[in-house]
Structures are given as structure tokens and as C-alpha cells.
Design an enzyme around this catalytic site. Structure first.
Site, short mmCIF file in Angstrom:
data_model
loop_
_atom_site.label_atom_id
_atom_site.label_comp_id
_atom_site.label_asym_id
_atom_site.label_seq_id
_atom_site.Cartn_x
_atom_site.Cartn_y
_atom_site.Cartn_z
CG ASP A 129 -2.17 0.84 0.96
OD1 ASP A 129 -2.00 2.03 0.63
OD2 ASP A 129 -3.27 0.30 1.08
CG HIS A 132 -1.20 8.58 4.96
ND1 HIS A 132 -1.71 9.55 4.14
CD2 HIS A 132 -1.63 7.40 4.46
CE1 HIS A 132 -2.43 8.98 3.18
NE2 HIS A 132 -2.38 7.67 3.35
CG ASP A 146 -2.73 1.11 -2.84
OD1 ASP A 146 -1.56 1.52 -2.64
OD2 ASP A 146 -3.62 1.13 -1.97
CB SER A 179 -6.12 2.24 -0.19
OG SER A 179 -4.84 2.81 -0.03
CD GLU A 233 -3.26 -3.46 2.62
OE1 GLU A 233 -3.99 -4.02 3.46
OE2 GLU A 233 -3.34 -2.25 2.35
CG PHE A 259 -3.24 -12.01 14.28
CD1 PHE A 259 -3.23 -13.23 14.94
CD2 PHE A 259 -3.31 -12.00 12.89
CE1 PHE A 259 -3.25 -14.43 14.22
CE2 PHE A 259 -3.32 -13.19 12.17
CZ PHE A 259 -3.30 -14.40 12.83
CG ASP A 301 -1.17 4.33 2.77
OD1 ASP A 301 -1.00 5.23 1.93
OD2 ASP A 301 -2.11 4.32 3.59
ZN LIG Z 1 -3.07 6.00 2.18
#
Ligand SMILES: [Zn+2]
Length: 580
Positions: free
Chosen positions: A131, A387, A425, A180, A378, A327, A383
Site C-alpha cells: 500500500d 502518511h 495501489d 486505496s 497486503e 490479531f 502507506d
Molecule cells: Zn493511504
């Protein structure tokens, strides 16, 4: 006479102003033959059913698609009419021109319906989705993990040896920018859509759950084959990327509903976080608003439940065939916190598995199916840590992601009838520009940034050979910066106390620099270049690099849209075999 003609002309003109504003699927849609989709035509005002004509290649729509669409005289909250046909399909490939007429105006879209190869090129497909994975993440992971001597990398990442590559366009149907949900949805359905949407075209009505649907890859696999389906993520399993494998909603935030959609499709292996949306509302920590107990429902459906690393290892040995591993109530902790710093929520959830272990268990389980499988893995927190511009965490996530890819590569060696795809992505505005060297003189941290020849090489060390630097807080580290940011304090180094939280909301609901970092030695205020509604750095519009190896990997080349990637995936698995 002249007056009558004028009146006639006027009435024609009025009728002529009624028209279709949208036809879904959109123009230039590519549709897998036999794959169900919802056809919707939206008109700009209320029209009479007798004034509406919808044809496909000149034939009435009901004749071509075998059923009559519903006419909606007035759509809720819109005051205009629409035509809707759920679960239509084209069994035969070809070019289909759809014409929608109301009054005098005609709107036309053209769809390309395609078949796949007659026989599969690969039995198994492993789709690794990093991601936010951008070029700088790859470079940074290589530099941190392998090191560099005299300008040459001291080692290679697993992804560095993939022989096929393509540049991928990530834009959404309503903007060049992207999230995403729409991006992964395009990979997993073959249809581009709007920001925040999954498995649907975004229509104009308010409900997020009534939008025109397209088939997801998991549904296509269930409809056409006996293959298994697996989902592995470090995020909540109902987060946008894993959700895109199964879900249909205009809003990725419909997480409680997405769990229900996942239960409908029942992927054979589901591993990740997000248990809060599986628990009935009475259970402490539940994020559901109903009494549905999805943990129990999955168990009743034959799933073995695992809630930590130990239970996952046990579940892998039970041989029941289906595993639900949850988890964490939310997103799982990242590698740097889990394995090194013990920050984040690791104290509360100390025994979370990593992406490598989850990938191993999923592959072992899915490989038991002689018909093959589709597995989506993933690397979510590349990602989630990019951020907030927490570069050390983001790069550690990239290294971990690459190690999970390595498990896939091992599997490919033993099972050559497998395709592995590794891609992002969307990208982030991340760049590595040199190093930050604490030994440089002066009080100002910016004077310690080394650029060009002054950058030298970072001094990370990996003495135990686990692929991760033993320490992140080294004296000469990578200088990584974002192209876009809210107001924040740049601290010029790794965040040792837990993930970075650069900006916080003020009374005016604007994001301002988080004062908690003001007193970090050397911290520098940076005035943002994003709107004050942005709490972190945002996604970039830059292309993603896709890499592939194994059976059928030669389908990826040049520039492709994310929706084109789906076409290669279903072609490799021959989900709609062409008949001669
Ligand atoms: Zn993002």
C-alpha cells in the site's frame, strides 16, 4: 401555420433537453465475459417510461441481456428517473455500444467484453500489494537492508529480480488523485471507480450500499472455478485494500457491512487485524451497531480461529482448511514497534505475527487445494506510516513486505505454475535526497543534511543478518522528505517513542503542528503546503511500478491502467475461457 410550427419546434426542443447524465458501467469499460454487473442509466429529470429507449448494438436491452430493466420513476433524493438492471452479463466477448435515449437526447457508451485464454497459464496467483509503495520506498528498503559500497548495492531485494515490469496509472473515475479503495477495486474488479468506492460504480443516490455493482475477483473465482481464495494484511481485514477483494460499497467506511460481505464470499484464509468489527455490540471493544457475532459465524462455517502468533501456528497444523486469524482489534502494529522498539500497542498485544509468518501459513494452507488459489497479501503500513512521514517505520514495513515476497518466490520455485505480482495501489510524495549526519557541526539540523557528494553513505548495520538494520537511530541516516505536508515539526530522525503524529486538530477543526514534538532537540517548524483539513501527507498521483514473475508474467508491460491488470490476472487463470 407559422405559429404552429414554432410551437412544435419549441416542444421538441423541450423534450430534447431530457437526457441521460450517466450510464454505468462507464464508457470504455472492459468487462469479463460472463461476469455479472449492474447496468444503470441516470436521467437528468423525471421522464416517462415510454419516452425511454435503451439499446445495445441497436437491439432492445432486454433482448441482448435476457431480462427487462427496472424503471425508477423518481430516484430518492434526486427527483429524476433512472433505469436499473441488476446482475446483467454478456456471455460472448465483443464490442457493445449502449445507447440511452429519453426525449430527444442520446447518450452512448461503448464496452469491451473480453474472454480469457482457453487454458490457464498459471494455477496459482499471488498478488502482493504494497500500500502506497513508491520508488523511494524500494530504494530506501534496499539501502537500509543491504547497504551500499562505492555506489553499488551490497545486496538485492527479492523484488529486484522480477523480470517483468509495468508502469501503472492509479487515477480514479472522478479525480486524478486516488485512495486505496478505488485503486485496489480497479485491480480486483477490472473497473475503475470513484475515490472511496469498492466493487461498485458510484451513483448519485445517497445510500452507499445500492450503487451499481461489478464482480470482484473472489466472486469471479467462486463463480467459475474451485480455487481457494486467501487474504493477508497487516491492516484491519475490512480496511479498503483487503475489502476490495470481496466488497461492494460506495464507502470504504462501511466496515461492519464489509465483514458481512467477506462472510458471504468466505475466503479460505483471512489473516490480519480488525476484530472489533467482528464482535457483537455488547462485547467490550466492539465497533458493530448490531448483535451479529461474526467470529462465531465464521467458526460455525468451519473456520479455525487464531488470535495470536501461537494460535496461528497451531491453526496451520490443524488441517481444517479454513483459517480466520484476527490479531488486533484495529490495524496491527508495525515491524519496528513489534520486533524492535516495543512501542505502539505492542505491550497490549505482544504476540502478533508479522507479514512473513502470515504469508507462510496462508500459502501452506491454500496450496492444499489441487485446483490452485488466489492469494492477496497486503503490506498495509508502508502507506499507514508514510502518511505521518514516519520514514523509518515505512521503510521497515517495505523490508518486511519484500521478505513476504521472498516467501512467495520460494513457493514459486517449488510450484512453477504460479504467477507472482508485486505492486502498489498508489504512490506517496516520498523522496530520498541524501543523509542526515549528526557529526556535522552547528546547532541547526538542516546544516547536517548531506546532499550530492556530501551525502556519503548511511551507517546502518545488520550484524544479525535478519535483513533489518540493528538500530534505526544511527548517526548517519537516510534523509527522506515528503513533497507535501501539513504544518508540523521536523525532528530529523526516527521516532523512538512510537509512530509519528505530525498534526493535530485545533478548535477551528484545522490541523496544526503537534506541539508534542516542539521540544525534540533540533525540531524545526515547517509550514504546510496542504489545505488545513489534511492531518498528514497525502497520496501522490505519480505512476506505480508493478513487477511480476512466474507463469503468465509477460502479460505486464509498458503503461497499464489498474483495471488492465485485472484482465491479465483473469486471463492467466482462464476464468472466461475463449471458445473456438
Ligand atoms: Zn493511504
Amino acid at each position: 401555420m407559422r405559429r404552429l410550427l414554432a410551437a412544435l419546434a419549441l416542444s421538441t426542443a423541450l423534450a430534447g433537453t431530457a437526457g441521460a447524465t450517466a450510464i454505468y458501467p462507464l464508457d470504455r469499460a472492459t468487462i469479463l465475459a460472463g461476469s455479472p454487473f449492474d447496468l444503470k442509466v441516470e436521467f437528468d429529470k423525471e421522464v416517462q417510461p415510454q419516452d425511454v429507449s435503451i439499446t445495445i448494438n441497436g437491439q432492445p436491452v432486454e433482448q441482448v441481456l435476457g431480462k427487462k430493466p427496472d424503471f425508477i420513476a423518481k430516484e430518492e433524493g434526486v427527483n429524476a428517473s433512472a433505469v436499473l438492471l441488476r446482475a446483467a452479463a454478456f456471455p460472448k466477448p465483443g464490442t457493445y455500444k449502449v445507447e440511452a435515449k429519453a426525449g430527444g437526447e442520446t447518450k452512448t457508451v461503448t464496452w469491451d467484453v473480453y474472454a480469457t485464454a482457453a487454458t490457464p497459464k498459471a494455477k496459482n496467483v499471488i498478488f502482493f500489494l504494497g500500500d502506497g509503495l513508491s520508488v523511494a520506498h524500494r530504494t530506501g528498503a534496499r539501502l537500509m537492508s543491504k547497504g551500499m559500497t562505492e555506489g553499488k548495492a551490497n545486496g538485492r531485494l527479492n523484488i529486484d529480480d522480477f523480470e517483468r515490469m509495468a508502469f501503472i496509472g492509479t487515477s480514479s473515475t472522478n479525480a486524478i488523485a486516488t485512495d486505496s479503495a478505488n485503486t485496489m477495486s480497479a485491480y480486483m474488479t477490472g473497473h475503475k471507480t470513484a475515490v472511496n468506492a469498492l466493487g461498485v460504480y458510484a451513483d448519485r443516490t445517497k445510500s452507499t450500499l445500492d450503487d451499481p455493482k461489478v464482480e470482484t475477483i473472489a466472486e469471479a473465482i467462486r463463480r467459475t472455478s474451485k480455487k481457494s481464495v486467501g487474504i493477508v494484511t497487516g491492516a484491519e481485514v475490512e480496511d479498503a485494500t483487503p475489502a476490495a477483494v470481496v466488497a461492494h460499497t460506495r464507502a470504504r467506511a462501511d466496515k461492519a457491512e464489509i465483514v458481512g460481505m467477506m462472510f458471504d464470499v468466505k475466503p479460505d484464509v483471512v489473516l490480519g487485524g480488525g476484530s472489533a468489527y467482528f464482535l457483537p455490540k455488547a462485547t467490550p471493544g466492539s465497533k458493530r451497531k448490531d448483535d451479529k457475532d461474526y467470529i462465531q459465524l465464521f467458526k460455525d462455517a468451519g473456520y479455525t480461529l487464531a488470535t495470536d502468533k501461537t494460535e496461528l501456528a497451531a491453526a496451520a497444523g490443524t488441517n481444517t482448511g479454513k483459517i480466520l486469524g484476527l490479531f488486533h482489534p484495529g490495524n496491527m502494529d508495525v515491524t519496528l514497534d513489534r520486533e524492535f522498539l516495543k512501542k505502539g500497542t505492542v505491550e497490549k498485544f505482544p504476540n502478533q505475527p508479522g507479514l512473513v509468518e502470515m504469508t507462510k501459513v496462508a500459502l501452506n494452507q491454500l496450496a492444499k487445494n489441487p485446483e490452485g488459489f488466489f492469494l492477496m497479501v497486503e503490506g498495509a503500513s508502508i502507506d499507514k506510516m508514510s502518511h505521518p512521514m514516519d520514514w523509518e517505520r515505512a521503510l521497515f514495513e517495505t523490508i518486511e513486505f519484500d521478505q513476504a515476497v521472498g516467501i512467495g518466490v520460494e513457493f514459486l520455485k517449488a510450484h512453477p505454475d504460479t504467477l507472482i505480482v508485486v505492486t502498489g495501489d498508489h504512490t506517496h510524495g516520498i523522496s530520498i535526497i541524501g543523509t542526515i549526519d549528526d557529526s556535522k557541526p552547528g546547532p541547526d539540523m538542516r546544516d547536517k543534511v548531506g546532499v550530492y557528494a556530501d551525502a556519503g553513505f548511511p551507517n546502518y548495520e545488520d550484524k544479525n543478518g535478519d535483513g533489518f538494520p540493528d538500530r534505526v537511530d544511527v548517526s548517519r541516516r537516510l534523509a527522506v522528505f515528503a513533497s507535501n505536508f501539513p504544518d508540523y515539526y521536523e525532528t530529523w530522525g526516527p521516532k523512538m517513542d512510537g509512530p509519528f503524529d505530525p498534526a493535530v486538530q485545533n478548535e477551528k477543526k484545522q490541523y496544526v503542528a503537534n506541539e508534542a514534538y516542539k521540544n525534540v532537540p533540533g525540531a524545526t517548524f515547517r509550514e504546510g503546503n496542504l489545505p488545513r483539513s489534511a492531518d498528514t501527507a497525502v497520496h501522490a498521483v505519480d505512476d506505480v511500478v508493478l513487477q511480476a514473475t512466474g507463469a503468465g508474467a509477460d502479460g505486464f508491460k509498458g503503461y497499464m491502467e489498474e483495471s488492465d491488470v485485472y484482465r491479465v490476472l483473469v486471463d492467466v487463470m482462464a476464468l472466461a475461457p475463449a471458445k473456438n
